[in-house]
Design a protein around this motif. Structure first.
Motif, PDB file in Angstrom:
ATOM      1  N   ALA A 192      -7.469  15.831   6.354  1.00  0.00           N
ATOM      2  CA  ALA A 192      -8.326  15.003   7.216  1.00  0.00           C
ATOM      3  C   ALA A 192      -7.470  14.207   8.183  1.00  0.00           C
ATOM      4  O   ALA A 192      -6.325  13.863   7.886  1.00  0.00           O
ATOM      5  N   VAL A 193      -8.064  13.914   9.333  1.00  0.00           N
ATOM      6  CA  VAL A 193      -7.451  13.064  10.348  1.00  0.00           C
ATOM      7  C   VAL A 193      -8.467  11.972  10.655  1.00  0.00           C
ATOM      8  O   VAL A 193      -9.605  12.272  11.018  1.00  0.00           O
ATOM      9  N   ASP A 194      -8.057  10.718  10.482  1.00  0.00           N
ATOM     10  CA  ASP A 194      -8.977   9.599  10.714  1.00  0.00           C
ATOM     11  C   ASP A 194      -8.362   8.592  11.676  1.00  0.00           C
ATOM     12  O   ASP A 194      -7.269   8.067  11.427  1.00  0.00           O
ATOM     13  N   HIS A 195      -9.074   8.344  12.753  1.00  0.00           N
ATOM     14  CA  HIS A 195      -8.686   7.312  13.709  1.00  0.00           C
ATOM     15  C   HIS A 195      -9.028   5.968  13.068  1.00  0.00           C
ATOM     16  O   HIS A 195     -10.184   5.723  12.724  1.00  0.00           O
ATOM     17  N   ILE A 196      -8.029   5.132  12.878  1.00  0.00           N
ATOM     18  CA  ILE A 196      -8.216   3.824  12.252  1.00  0.00           C
ATOM     19  C   ILE A 196      -7.714   2.752  13.207  1.00  0.00           C
ATOM     20  O   ILE A 196      -7.337   3.051  14.329  1.00  0.00           O
ATOM     21  N   GLY A 197      -7.706   1.518  12.764  1.00  0.00           N
ATOM     22  CA  GLY A 197      -7.192   0.429  13.600  1.00  0.00           C
ATOM     23  C   GLY A 197      -8.204  -0.020  14.633  1.00  0.00           C
ATOM     24  O   GLY A 197      -9.321   0.500  14.730  1.00  0.00           O
ATOM     25  N   ASP A 244      -3.739   4.231  15.987  1.00  0.00           N
ATOM     26  CA  ASP A 244      -3.376   4.409  14.588  1.00  0.00           C
ATOM     27  C   ASP A 244      -4.198   5.556  14.005  1.00  0.00           C
ATOM     28  O   ASP A 244      -5.426   5.565  14.148  1.00  0.00           O
ATOM     29  N   ILE A 245      -3.496   6.483  13.345  1.00  0.00           N
ATOM     30  CA  ILE A 245      -4.165   7.642  12.758  1.00  0.00           C
ATOM     31  C   ILE A 245      -3.659   7.839  11.338  1.00  0.00           C
ATOM     32  O   ILE A 245      -2.448   7.882  11.101  1.00  0.00           O
ATOM     33  N   ASP A 246      -4.590   7.936  10.393  1.00  0.00           N
ATOM     34  CA  ASP A 246      -4.261   8.317   9.025  1.00  0.00           C
ATOM     35  C   ASP A 246      -4.411   9.826   8.902  1.00  0.00           C
ATOM     36  O   ASP A 246      -5.435  10.389   9.288  1.00  0.00           O
ATOM     37  N   ILE A 247      -3.386  10.454   8.356  1.00  0.00           N
ATOM     38  CA  ILE A 247      -3.406  11.886   8.110  1.00  0.00           C
ATOM     39  C   ILE A 247      -3.399  12.081   6.596  1.00  0.00           C
ATOM     40  O   ILE A 247      -2.424  11.717   5.927  1.00  0.00           O
ATOM     41  N   THR A 248      -4.472  12.610   6.045  1.00  0.00           N
ATOM     42  CA  THR A 248      -4.516  12.898   4.616  1.00  0.00           C
ATOM     43  C   THR A 248      -3.978  14.302   4.401  1.00  0.00           C
ATOM     44  O   THR A 248      -4.491  15.274   4.969  1.00  0.00           O
ATOM     45  N   GLU A 286      -8.412   4.633   1.858  1.00  0.00           N
ATOM     46  CA  GLU A 286      -9.832   4.399   1.579  1.00  0.00           C
ATOM     47  C   GLU A 286     -10.266   3.009   2.033  1.00  0.00           C
ATOM     48  O   GLU A 286     -11.355   2.851   2.595  1.00  0.00           O
ATOM     49  N   ARG A 287      -9.414   2.004   1.838  1.00  0.00           N
ATOM     50  CA  ARG A 287      -9.733   0.640   2.274  1.00  0.00           C
ATOM     51  C   ARG A 287      -9.795   0.558   3.806  1.00  0.00           C
ATOM     52  O   ARG A 287     -10.640  -0.142   4.360  1.00  0.00           O
ATOM     53  N   ARG A 288      -8.907   1.261   4.462  1.00  0.00           N
ATOM     54  CA  ARG A 288      -8.926   1.259   5.934  1.00  0.00           C
ATOM     55  C   ARG A 288     -10.222   1.840   6.469  1.00  0.00           C
ATOM     56  O   ARG A 288     -10.785   1.341   7.441  1.00  0.00           O
ATOM     57  N   LEU A 289     -10.674   2.921   5.850  1.00  0.00           N
ATOM     58  CA  LEU A 289     -11.935   3.518   6.296  1.00  0.00           C
ATOM     59  C   LEU A 289     -13.108   2.579   6.039  1.00  0.00           C
ATOM     60  O   LEU A 289     -13.996   2.455   6.891  1.00  0.00           O
ATOM     61  N   LEU A 290     -13.131   1.925   4.890  1.00  0.00           N
ATOM     62  CA  LEU A 290     -14.186   0.947   4.596  1.00  0.00           C
ATOM     63  C   LEU A 290     -14.195  -0.159   5.646  1.00  0.00           C
ATOM     64  O   LEU A 290     -15.255  -0.537   6.168  1.00  0.00           O
ATOM     65  N   PHE A 291     -13.021  -0.686   5.950  1.00  0.00           N
ATOM     66  CA  PHE A 291     -12.889  -1.762   6.932  1.00  0.00           C
ATOM     67  C   PHE A 291     -13.359  -1.301   8.316  1.00  0.00           C
ATOM     68  O   PHE A 291     -14.190  -1.951   8.950  1.00  0.00           O
ATOM     69  N   ARG A 292     -12.857  -0.161   8.757  1.00  0.00           N
ATOM     70  CA  ARG A 292     -13.241   0.363  10.069  1.00  0.00           C
ATOM     71  C   ARG A 292     -14.746   0.583  10.159  1.00  0.00           C
ATOM     72  O   ARG A 292     -15.401   0.156  11.119  1.00  0.00           O
ATOM     73  N   SER A 319     -17.024  -6.907   1.143  1.00  0.00           N
ATOM     74  CA  SER A 319     -18.399  -6.789   1.645  1.00  0.00           C
ATOM     75  C   SER A 319     -18.821  -5.335   1.773  1.00  0.00           C
ATOM     76  O   SER A 319     -19.946  -4.967   1.433  1.00  0.00           O
ATOM     77  N   ALA A 320     -17.924  -4.503   2.260  1.00  0.00           N
ATOM     78  CA  ALA A 320     -18.224  -3.079   2.421  1.00  0.00           C
ATOM     79  C   ALA A 320     -18.483  -2.428   1.059  1.00  0.00           C
ATOM     80  O   ALA A 320     -19.409  -1.616   0.922  1.00  0.00           O
TER      81      ALA A 320
END
Length: 156
Positions: free
Chosen positions: A21-26, A40-44, A99-105, A150-151
């Motif tokens: 997976a590729v997720d744009h974060i930040g 910022d990109i997370d690469i799983t 996982e926390r970054r995705l929740l936050f985003r 909260s998420a």
């Protein structure tokens, strides 16, 4: 989202089939959010064992290794030569930081008031710590923890 998409495509081409997976974060991943010109990109990756080869592949493409920044197998890289700059984080599957970054985003994408509060906090901290990125990040941590909590509560 265009620059983030192009960056993600370039990383996918470099790393190939080990990418799950590729997720744009930040901040650039949150519409309307004030942000530094850094994507910022997370690469799983398919496994933690893929990190050494993926790291070498990124280094060959000009990425600078920044280390295991969160002490949980998230390996950070930066490509300073791109505009905007590109930070890539290699993550093993089911990584807690990712996982926390995705929740936050996702929470900020869905809650305009929280996003506005975060934007103000980022601006204040950027003024206060213009040359100290570690302090800037650590000063945001309490807010980030509250949003992730909260998420998680919303998800129940």
């Amino acid at each position: 989202m265009g620059a983030a998409f192009s960056a993600a495509e370039a990383v996918l081409t470099t790393l190939g089939p080990v990418v799950l997976a590729v997720d744009h974060i930040g901040s650039t991943a949150i519409p309307g959010m004030a942000a530094k010109p850094i994507i910022d990109i997370d690469i799983t990756l398919s496994s933690l064992a893929d990190v050494p080869k993926a790291s070498a592949d990124l280094a060959r493409e000009g990425f600078e290794l920044r280390g295991n920044r969160y002490d949980d197998d998230v390996w950070a890289f930066i490509l300073r030569s791109s505009v905007p700059q590109l930070r890539v984080y290699l993550c093993p599957p089911a990584n807690r930081t990712h996982e926390r970054r995705l929740l936050f985003r996702n929470y900020l994408r869905e809650h305009d008031e929280a996003a506005a509060t975060y934007s103000i906090l980022k601006s204040l901290l950027a003024d206060r710590f213009p040359y100290d990125g570690d302090r800037y990040t650590s000063e945001k941590s309490q807010f980030v923890r509250e949003i992730v909590t909260s998420a998680l509560e919303d998800a129940r």
